[in-house]
Design a protein around this motif. Structure first.
Motif, PDB file in Angstrom:
ATOM      1  N   LEU A 119      11.351   3.337  -8.735  1.00  0.00           N
ATOM      2  CA  LEU A 119      11.212   2.679  -7.431  1.00  0.00           C
ATOM      3  C   LEU A 119      12.081   1.429  -7.386  1.00  0.00           C
ATOM      4  O   LEU A 119      12.116   0.654  -8.353  1.00  0.00           O
ATOM      5  CB  LEU A 119       9.748   2.276  -7.220  1.00  0.00           C
ATOM      6  CG  LEU A 119       9.432   1.524  -5.911  1.00  0.00           C
ATOM      7  CD1 LEU A 119       9.595   2.435  -4.700  1.00  0.00           C
ATOM      8  CD2 LEU A 119       8.005   0.952  -5.955  1.00  0.00           C
ATOM      9  N   ILE A 120      12.790   1.243  -6.277  1.00  0.00           N
ATOM     10  CA  ILE A 120      13.493  -0.020  -6.037  1.00  0.00           C
ATOM     11  C   ILE A 120      12.826  -0.691  -4.838  1.00  0.00           C
ATOM     12  O   ILE A 120      12.809  -0.132  -3.737  1.00  0.00           O
ATOM     13  CB  ILE A 120      14.994   0.186  -5.767  1.00  0.00           C
ATOM     14  CG1 ILE A 120      15.661   0.901  -6.942  1.00  0.00           C
ATOM     15  CG2 ILE A 120      15.669  -1.159  -5.488  1.00  0.00           C
ATOM     16  CD1 ILE A 120      17.167   1.142  -6.754  1.00  0.00           C
ATOM     17  N   ILE A 121      12.267  -1.854  -5.077  1.00  0.00           N
ATOM     18  CA  ILE A 121      11.615  -2.603  -3.992  1.00  0.00           C
ATOM     19  C   ILE A 121      12.677  -3.453  -3.307  1.00  0.00           C
ATOM     20  O   ILE A 121      13.314  -4.296  -3.940  1.00  0.00           O
ATOM     21  CB  ILE A 121      10.480  -3.495  -4.535  1.00  0.00           C
ATOM     22  CG1 ILE A 121       9.415  -2.632  -5.241  1.00  0.00           C
ATOM     23  CG2 ILE A 121       9.855  -4.319  -3.407  1.00  0.00           C
ATOM     24  CD1 ILE A 121       8.366  -3.445  -5.999  1.00  0.00           C
ATOM     25  N   ALA A 122      12.876  -3.205  -2.021  1.00  0.00           N
ATOM     26  CA  ALA A 122      13.891  -3.936  -1.244  1.00  0.00           C
ATOM     27  C   ALA A 122      13.322  -4.253   0.134  1.00  0.00           C
ATOM     28  O   ALA A 122      13.915  -3.966   1.156  1.00  0.00           O
ATOM     29  CB  ALA A 122      15.165  -3.099  -1.126  1.00  0.00           C
ATOM     30  N   THR A 123      12.120  -4.844   0.125  1.00  0.00           N
ATOM     31  CA  THR A 123      11.402  -5.076   1.378  1.00  0.00           C
ATOM     32  C   THR A 123      11.788  -6.378   2.073  1.00  0.00           C
ATOM     33  O   THR A 123      11.292  -6.657   3.172  1.00  0.00           O
ATOM     34  CB  THR A 123       9.877  -5.035   1.133  1.00  0.00           C
ATOM     35  OG1 THR A 123       9.583  -5.754  -0.068  1.00  0.00           O
ATOM     36  CG2 THR A 123       9.369  -3.620   0.987  1.00  0.00           C
ATOM     37  N   GLY A 124      12.647  -7.194   1.447  1.00  0.00           N
ATOM     38  CA  GLY A 124      13.176  -8.373   2.125  1.00  0.00           C
ATOM     39  C   GLY A 124      12.116  -9.401   2.474  1.00  0.00           C
ATOM     40  O   GLY A 124      11.088  -9.518   1.806  1.00  0.00           O
ATOM     41  N   SER A 125      12.391 -10.143   3.545  1.00  0.00           N
ATOM     42  CA  SER A 125      11.485 -11.214   3.958  1.00  0.00           C
ATOM     43  C   SER A 125      10.933 -10.931   5.343  1.00  0.00           C
ATOM     44  O   SER A 125      11.475 -10.124   6.090  1.00  0.00           O
ATOM     45  CB  SER A 125      12.237 -12.545   4.046  1.00  0.00           C
ATOM     46  OG  SER A 125      12.865 -12.846   2.846  1.00  0.00           O
ATOM     47  N   THR A 126       9.882 -11.639   5.657  1.00  0.00           N
ATOM     48  CA  THR A 126       9.361 -11.610   7.017  1.00  0.00           C
ATOM     49  C   THR A 126       9.349 -13.046   7.523  1.00  0.00           C
ATOM     50  O   THR A 126       9.339 -13.974   6.725  1.00  0.00           O
ATOM     51  CB  THR A 126       7.950 -10.988   7.039  1.00  0.00           C
ATOM     52  OG1 THR A 126       7.511 -10.907   8.389  1.00  0.00           O
ATOM     53  CG2 THR A 126       6.955 -11.783   6.233  1.00  0.00           C
ATOM     54  N   VAL A 127       9.405 -13.218   8.830  1.00  0.00           N
ATOM     55  CA  VAL A 127       9.432 -14.582   9.360  1.00  0.00           C
ATOM     56  C   VAL A 127       8.049 -15.223   9.296  1.00  0.00           C
ATOM     57  O   VAL A 127       7.029 -14.551   9.413  1.00  0.00           O
ATOM     58  CB  VAL A 127       9.934 -14.635  10.821  1.00  0.00           C
ATOM     59  CG1 VAL A 127      11.395 -14.271  10.887  1.00  0.00           C
ATOM     60  CG2 VAL A 127       9.094 -13.742  11.718  1.00  0.00           C
ATOM     61  N   ILE A 128       8.058 -16.526   9.141  1.00  0.00           N
ATOM     62  CA  ILE A 128       6.832 -17.313   9.264  1.00  0.00           C
ATOM     63  C   ILE A 128       6.636 -17.580  10.757  1.00  0.00           C
ATOM     64  O   ILE A 128       7.574 -17.986  11.443  1.00  0.00           O
ATOM     65  CB  ILE A 128       6.954 -18.626   8.460  1.00  0.00           C
ATOM     66  CG1 ILE A 128       7.051 -18.285   6.964  1.00  0.00           C
ATOM     67  CG2 ILE A 128       5.786 -19.563   8.750  1.00  0.00           C
ATOM     68  CD1 ILE A 128       7.374 -19.457   6.072  1.00  0.00           C
ATOM     69  N   ARG A 129       5.437 -17.288  11.253  1.00  0.00           N
ATOM     70  CA  ARG A 129       5.151 -17.417  12.687  1.00  0.00           C
ATOM     71  C   ARG A 129       4.284 -18.639  12.960  1.00  0.00           C
ATOM     72  O   ARG A 129       3.443 -18.998  12.133  1.00  0.00           O
ATOM     73  CB  ARG A 129       4.425 -16.158  13.184  1.00  0.00           C
ATOM     74  CG  ARG A 129       5.327 -14.964  13.178  1.00  0.00           C
ATOM     75  CD  ARG A 129       4.636 -13.655  13.493  1.00  0.00           C
ATOM     76  NE  ARG A 129       5.643 -12.625  13.416  1.00  0.00           N
ATOM     77  CZ  ARG A 129       6.378 -12.206  14.457  1.00  0.00           C
ATOM     78  NH1 ARG A 129       6.159 -12.701  15.661  1.00  0.00           N
ATOM     79  NH2 ARG A 129       7.320 -11.312  14.293  1.00  0.00           N
ATOM     80  N   LEU A 130       4.462 -19.229  14.122  1.00  0.00           N
ATOM     81  CA  LEU A 130       3.641 -20.384  14.489  1.00  0.00           C
ATOM     82  C   LEU A 130       2.185 -19.968  14.658  1.00  0.00           C
ATOM     83  O   LEU A 130       1.281 -20.761  14.440  1.00  0.00           O
ATOM     84  CB  LEU A 130       4.177 -21.034  15.765  1.00  0.00           C
ATOM     85  CG  LEU A 130       5.574 -21.650  15.621  1.00  0.00           C
ATOM     86  CD1 LEU A 130       6.026 -22.269  16.933  1.00  0.00           C
ATOM     87  CD2 LEU A 130       5.620 -22.695  14.506  1.00  0.00           C
ATOM     88  N   THR A 131       1.976 -18.689  15.037  1.00  0.00           N
ATOM     89  CA  THR A 131       0.595 -18.201  15.150  1.00  0.00           C
ATOM     90  C   THR A 131      -0.086 -18.185  13.772  1.00  0.00           C
ATOM     91  O   THR A 131      -1.305 -18.279  13.693  1.00  0.00           O
ATOM     92  CB  THR A 131       0.568 -16.779  15.749  1.00  0.00           C
ATOM     93  OG1 THR A 131       1.580 -15.998  15.114  1.00  0.00           O
ATOM     94  CG2 THR A 131       0.815 -16.784  17.243  1.00  0.00           C
ATOM     95  N   ASP A 132       0.710 -18.106  12.692  1.00  0.00           N
ATOM     96  CA  ASP A 132       0.135 -18.154  11.335  1.00  0.00           C
ATOM     97  C   ASP A 132      -0.606 -19.476  11.102  1.00  0.00           C
ATOM     98  O   ASP A 132      -1.503 -19.565  10.272  1.00  0.00           O
ATOM     99  CB  ASP A 132       1.221 -18.037  10.248  1.00  0.00           C
ATOM    100  CG  ASP A 132       1.964 -16.709  10.297  1.00  0.00           C
ATOM    101  OD1 ASP A 132       1.476 -15.777  10.962  1.00  0.00           O
ATOM    102  OD2 ASP A 132       3.050 -16.617   9.667  1.00  0.00           O
TER     103      ASP A 132
END
Ligand code: FAD
Length: 435
Positions: A119-132
């Motif tokens: 397996l190669i994990i290449a899921t990258g990043s997700t944005v940080i949301r103000l709703t967080d």
């Protein structure tokens, strides 16, 4: 219940790293049906940096298939049909919601099971949301984030719908700077808001930032520093109308774009694989503590040999090179061979308006500014060296030619000693050109 689909290699995530890994697999030789890429996105891997740049241009914006990988590094474009031609299965619009690394299987949102040997994990990043953070009203319409082509499409539509309108850009990093520029090119009235004393504080010195802030001001972009957005109001259609700042000011807005950072998408693998510095810990071949699991791109925390420490790098050049390194290592291991350790020289760049900068190396230690950083100059060209323990360890250059950019890259790699800092400031770029 359906049977598991089985592959020798699975890449989870279909972004930049996945695309470059696929090309390397094809180069090294992969048999039909051996490799699958599983991606949440509906499109084949593409050069993500285009989304905050040419994708939003008012005239002839970039569109797929124009910027599929590997054009960003000057390579051949891998069109969607390239994958089946090479016998690579591109499984799109498929989100993996569960990973069982012990059982070597992945489960999609639709309930399909995929099994792998490697397996190669290449899921990258997700944005940080103000709703967080529970920012009041942050779920209003026309508050945008930018990570995937879908996000860029929504923002593009809003720019067209809110002709000559007002935008507030929250965040002073490279996303904030690039988007502010492109919104301005679309004749939108732009105000940037960020809490730090200057833009791009993680990389820029005060002197570097002063140039970009001055240049943006000359373009008519308003910059509000030292405060943050604490709430939004919306109109009767639920569209954002105002941005409330912590310092009490209220800004009108038809569009809000938020660029306050990202976080690596590692949640699927929590507790199953070793982590460090917020990412999945790997060796110099991007192998994790599990011998059949690799991690590349934004999610990997790897040994940065040049600096003798583990780092995670969220930039496109590293995502490409780490992907190639992992595939080379996997293929070499199958032949009982090894490849050289990853020896990465950090490289970041950005482009906005007629500006273009590059940075190589490490931004630690004392700094020396050189050149013309007057925002109103007809042809500004300036740079900065970072000096640690008497050696140049990092270099930044605005508006360099390809040769000059190679020269600063070489300086950051070679780390030449500096005898006299004043002399270095005087020599400026010619110091790098001599190395
Ligand atoms: P990504 O390219 O983000 O790919 C990850 C993929 O995994 C995505 O397709 C995602 O949908 C998919 N995925 C995630 N989770 C799942 C799941 N559970 N199931 C299935 N699929 C999943 N870097 C620079 O150096 N210079 C720049 O100018 C620059 N500009 C940028 C502009 C923007 C708008 C953005 C968002 C980033 C920019 N970057 C830039 C950063 C660069 O794009 C990233 O570092 C790079 O894309 C990382 O590659 P990656 O393959 O690790 O992740």
């Amino acid at each position: 219940t359906s049977m598991a689909k089985t592959f020798k290699y699975i890449i989870v995530g279909g972004g930049v790293a996945a695309g470059y890994a696929a090309r390397e697999f094809a180069k090294q030789g992969v048999k039909p049906g051996e490799l699958a890429i599983i991606s949440k996105e509906a499109v084949a891997p593409y050069e993500r940096p285009a989304l905050s740049k040419a994708y939003l241009f008012p005239e002839s914006p970039a569109r797929l298939p124009g910027f599929h990988v590997c054009v960003g590094s000057g390579g051949e474009r891998l069109l969607p049909e390239w994958y089946p031609e090479k016998g690579i299965e591109l499984i799109l619009s498929t989100e993996i919601v569960k990973a069982d690394l012990a059982a070597k299987s992945l489960i999609s949102a639709a309930g399909e099971t995929f099994s792998y040997e490697t397996l190669i994990i290449a899921t990258g990043s997700t944005v940080i949301r103000l709703t967080d953070f529970g920012v009041e009203g942050a779920d209003a319409k026309n508050i945008f984030y930018l990570r995937e082509v879908d996000d860029a499409d929504k923002l593009y539509e809003a720019i067209k719908a809110k002709k000559n309108g007002k935008a507030v850009v929250v965040g002073g990093g490279y996303i904030g700077l690039e988007l502010s520029a492109v919104l301005k090119l679309n004749n939108i009235d732009v105000t940037m808001v960020y809490p730090e004393p200057w833009c791009m504080p993680r990389l820029f010195t005060a002197d570097i930032a002063a140039f970009y802030e001055g240049y943006y001001a000359n373009k008519g972009i308003n910059i509000i520093k030292g405060t943050v957005a604490v709430g939004f109001t919306s109109n009767s259609d639920g569209e954002v109308k105002e941005v409330k700042l912590k310092d009490g000011r209220v800004l009108e807005a038809d569009i809000v774009v938020v660029g306050v950072g990202g976080r690596p998408q590692t949640a699927l693998f929590k507790g199953q694989v070793e982590e460090d510095k917020g990412g999945i810990k790997t060796d110099s071949f991007f192998k994790t503590n599990l011998s059949d699991v690799y991690a590349v791109g934004d999610v990997a925390t790897f040994p940065l040999k040049l600096y003798g420490e583990l780092r995670r790098v969220e930039h496109v050049d590293h995502s490409r090179k780490s992907a190639e390194q992992a595939v080379k290592a996997i293929k070499a291991a199958e032949d009982g061979k090894t490849v050289e350790e990853y020896d990465y020289l950090p490289y970041f760049y950005s482009r906005a308006f007629d500006l273009s900068w590059q940075f190589y190396g490490d931004n630690v230690g004392d700094t020396v500014l050189f050149g013309d950083n007057e925002p109103a100059s007809p042809k500004p060209k300036f740079g900065t060296y970072w000096i640690k323990d008497g050696k140049v360890v990092g270099a930044f250059l605005e508006n360099g030619t390809p040769e000059e950019n190679s020269a600063i890259a070489k300086v950051a790699r070679v780390q030449p000693p500096v005898a006299d800092v004043d002399q270095l400031a005087k020599e400026g770029l010619s110091f790098a050109s001599k190395i």
